[in-house]
Design an enzyme around this catalytic site. Sequence first.
Site, short mmCIF file in Angstrom:
data_model
loop_
_atom_site.label_atom_id
_atom_site.label_comp_id
_atom_site.label_asym_id
_atom_site.label_seq_id
_atom_site.Cartn_x
_atom_site.Cartn_y
_atom_site.Cartn_z
N ILE A 40 -14.69 -31.02 64.68
CA ILE A 40 -14.63 -30.05 63.59
C ILE A 40 -13.15 -29.74 63.36
CG2 ILE A 40 -15.24 -27.71 62.86
CD1 ILE A 40 -17.78 -28.02 64.60
N ASN A 76 -11.23 -27.39 62.28
CA ASN A 76 -10.54 -26.17 62.67
C ASN A 76 -10.74 -25.79 64.14
OD1 ASN A 76 -13.16 -25.34 62.53
ND2 ASN A 76 -12.80 -23.59 61.21
N CYS A 77 -11.30 -26.68 64.94
CA CYS A 77 -11.51 -26.44 66.37
C CYS A 77 -10.19 -26.63 67.12
CB CYS A 77 -12.58 -27.40 66.90
SG CYS A 77 -12.77 -27.38 68.69
N ASP A 78 -9.81 -25.65 67.93
CA ASP A 78 -8.55 -25.74 68.68
C ASP A 78 -8.51 -26.92 69.64
OD1 ASP A 78 -7.47 -23.51 67.43
OD2 ASP A 78 -8.14 -22.12 69.00
N ARG A 109 -7.83 -29.99 67.69
CA ARG A 109 -6.40 -30.02 67.32
C ARG A 109 -5.53 -30.50 68.48
NH1 ARG A 109 -6.55 -24.24 64.59
NH2 ARG A 109 -7.40 -24.82 62.56
#
Length: 115
Positions: A8, A10-12, A15
Amino acid sequence: MTIILHGIRNCDTVRRARAWLDAHGLPHGFHDFKTQGVDEAQLRRWCRAAGWETLLNRAGTTFRKLPEAEREGLDEDRAVAVMLAHPSAIKRPVVETGETVLVGFRPEAYERAFG
């Protein structure tokens, strides 16, 4: 070697995994399974490679908010059904290289797989 990172956007953790791949000069594709979906055959392949217990993110908010009836008595078939209905319940990221499937992000595991 083709590397596809599934997760996903926007998942840290996703990233961090993408940053690790970039920092090591490893080109990769990205598949956002929240917006693009994930199919059952793919989930089954990941379950065979890593185990459904590893793939299902029981610690995440999505799983914890499910009704108790959906969370209890899980086996692979029920876990796959949960992940198909709620892609956010898949542990992130899932990285495929064709021969390898990594679930989650641990730099040492990435180093072993790609180093």
